[in-house]
Design an enzyme around this catalytic site. Structure first.
Site, PDB file in Angstrom:
ATOM      1  N   GLY A 207       0.829  -1.199   0.000  1.00  0.00           N
ATOM      2  CA  GLY A 207       0.000   0.000   0.000  1.00  0.00           C
ATOM      3  C   GLY A 207       0.861   1.245   0.000  1.00  0.00           C
ATOM      4  CD  GLU A 229       7.076  -5.841  -1.844  1.00  0.00           C
ATOM      5  OE1 GLU A 229       7.339  -5.088  -2.802  1.00  0.00           O
ATOM      6  OE2 GLU A 229       7.823  -6.770  -1.473  1.00  0.00           O
ATOM      7  CG  LEU A 230       5.727   0.693   1.551  1.00  0.00           C
ATOM      8  CD1 LEU A 230       6.439   1.545   2.589  1.00  0.00           C
ATOM      9  CD2 LEU A 230       4.364   0.271   2.032  1.00  0.00           C
ATOM     10  CB  CYS A 263       3.382  -0.093  -6.959  1.00  0.00           C
ATOM     11  SG  CYS A 263       3.718  -1.786  -7.441  1.00  0.00           S
TER      12      CYS A 263
END
Ligand code: NAD
Length: 475
Positions: A207, A229-230, A263
């Site tokens: 996120g 996991e950004l 992402c």
């Protein structure tokens, strides 16, 4: 329970209502999964794989309702179906990674040859997964599959923005009782997510950086690992001599696939000055040819904006760029069709590094393009910023692209293409800087991170008596 609604991104109507699980209800589910985990771990890897294979078949049987729910959640059809295919395919991919893993051997001690040691791997009992809205099923399952194969029970809390797929997926899970005992999706919001972090032994979070920080703090307080996991702000560098047709194809696909709601989207493009104008002209031409998937969902490449609040970020970045002197060459206006919100690929020229569109995550189909004069400058610009998820370099020759790619501060570098991690899943990588924390979610580490290493240390000789450490005779 607290009720919440979901909006159909093609109509703008909040036509779904469901219940967010409260912490006490999450605790009940977590306790049930945790109770079954030891049996799951004890059944062994081969047996767990068979259960996951049965789940893959159940997903196939339920592909119609799952696909339809994902389609309504996200406003796109092909990618919704690809999410299901990807999860099914990931089970065999993990089977191959795990099969390649040699069983631990006994190793003779170097200092004490009579002592030997080996490793045993113990699964975390309960892995909590908290996931975002952009690929609801794929990102809900991406960490769950290797964690389940490792022997963990898994509790997934997907985004409240896209909750429709949960019921049909849980119907598929229910058809595999061995899996249903150790695996569940729980609907809910941030409060539900916090409850998951409170109850898990290990957390996988995908996120935003802002929420990732909160999850990291909460996990640190509990002394449990948090694999994050950004977001990203991925740069593409196009060197002089690059094939402009290939580079513009890759730039456009890398930026606007899934309407840029990915992402690893390319979010800023740096082009060598001698080819800048030609690159821009070709990119504009291709961007103009991209079509909305409206009114017919089976046509076009650009889906609606899934999360309506995202529009504020996109509009603000476009307005900021315009105000500071950039030129918007395509798109640039949020369009309303049938109640849904769309934005066409938006190529922006004459941007400067201080603009929001060059610094902050966009998560939409914006393509800001800037000229550079030297490779040094391009590398410095690409490395300037808080993110380091991935990056891309285009050059005439692969080794030239590679030389520049190796200088970039990002976890995955696409060479002579862009955003390759969206279509190629095998490469292990980590998020650099604010883009992530923890071992790679791909490759052997992606499986190992759910196991704690235990050492078994065996003495083949007589144990030393205490007298061996007596102070007598010491100098
Ligand atoms: P978000 O951070 O707003 O929400 C993600 C999830 O966290 C949701 O399920 C939400 O309910 C939950 N949540 C909210 N507050 C929480 C809290 N305090 N504790 C625990 N959980 C909480 O992100 P989003 O808007 O859903 O997704 C978009 C973001 O995700 C973008 O920044 C994007 O770059 C990132 N993303 C990263 C990857 C990657 O692999 N690196 C992949 C996809 C998306």
């Amino acid at each position: 329970m607290r009720s919440f609604t979901a909006r159909d991104p093609r109509t703008g109507v909040h036509d779904w209502r469901g219940q967010a699980l409260d912490p006490a209800e999450v605790l009940e589910v977590a306790a049930r999964l945790r109770a079954a985990q030891q049996g799951w771990e004890a059944r062994g890897g081969a047996s767990r794989l068979e259960v996951l294979r049965a789940f893959a078949q159940a997903l196939r049987r339920h592909a119609e309702p799952i696909g339809a729910a994902l389609e309504t959640d996200t406003g796109r059809r092909r990618i919704a179906r690809l999410e299901i295919d990807s999860v099914v395919g990931s089970i065999e991919a993990w089977a191959r990674v795990i099969a390649a893993d040699a069983p631990p051997e006994w190793i003779q001690g170097r200092g004490l040859p009579s002592v030997r040691h080996t490793a045993a791997w113990k699964a975390y009992a309960l892995v909590g997964v908290v996931s975002p809205w952009n690929f609801p099923l794929l990102l809900g399952m991406i960490d769950a599959v290797p964690a389940l194969l490792a022997g963990c029970a898994v509790l997934v809390k997907p985004s409240e923005v896209t909750p429709r797929f949960i019921a049909p997926v849980m119907a598929a899970v229910a058809e595999v009782p061995e899996l249903a005992a150790v695996f569940a999706f729980v609907p809910g919001d941030g409060i539900t997510g916090q409850a998951v972090v409170d109850l898990a032994d290990c957390v996988c979070f995908t996120g935003s950086v802002a929420t990732g920080r909160k999850v990291a703090v909460q996990a640190a307080g509990r002394l449990i690992p948090a694999y994050l996991e950004l977001g990203g702000k991925d740069p593409l560098i196009v060197l002089e001599g690059a094939d402009l047709d290939a580079a513009t194809d890759a730039a456009l696909r890398g930026s606007v696939l899934s309407t840029g709601q990915a992402c690893q989207s390319i979010e800023r493009i740096y082009v060598a000055r001698p080819i800048h104008d030609a690159f821009l002209a070709r990119l504009v031409e291709k961007a103009q040819a991209a079509r909305l998937n409206w009114p017919d969902i089976t046509v076009g490449e650009i889906g609606p904006i899934i999360f309506d609040r995202q529009v504020d970020i996109l509009s603000a970045q476009i307005a900021d760029a315009r105000q500071r002197g950039a030129r918007v060459l395509t798109g640039g206006e949020i369009e309303t069709h049938g109640g849904g919100l769309w934005l066409r690929p938006t190529v922006i020229a004459e941007v400067t590094p201080d603009m929001a569109v060059m610094r902050d995550e966009t998560f939409g189909p914006l393509l800001p393009v800037m000229a550079f004069d030297t490779v040094e400058e391009a590398v410095a610009l690409a490395n300037d910023g808080e993110y380091g998820l991935s990056a891309a370099v285009f050059a005439a020759a692969l080794d030239e692209a590679e030389a520049v790619g190796r200088r970039l501060e990002a976890g995955a570098i696409s060479l002579n293409d862009a955003a390759l991690t969206s279509i190629f899943y095998e490469a292990a990588k980590q998020g650099f800087k604010c883009s992530g924390l923890g071992p790679s979610r791909m490759g052997e580490d992606g499986y190992r991170r759910f196991l704690r290493r235990q050492a078994l240390i065996a003495n083949t000789a007589r144990p030393l008596p205490l007298a061996a450490f007596s102070e007598e005779g010491s100098t």
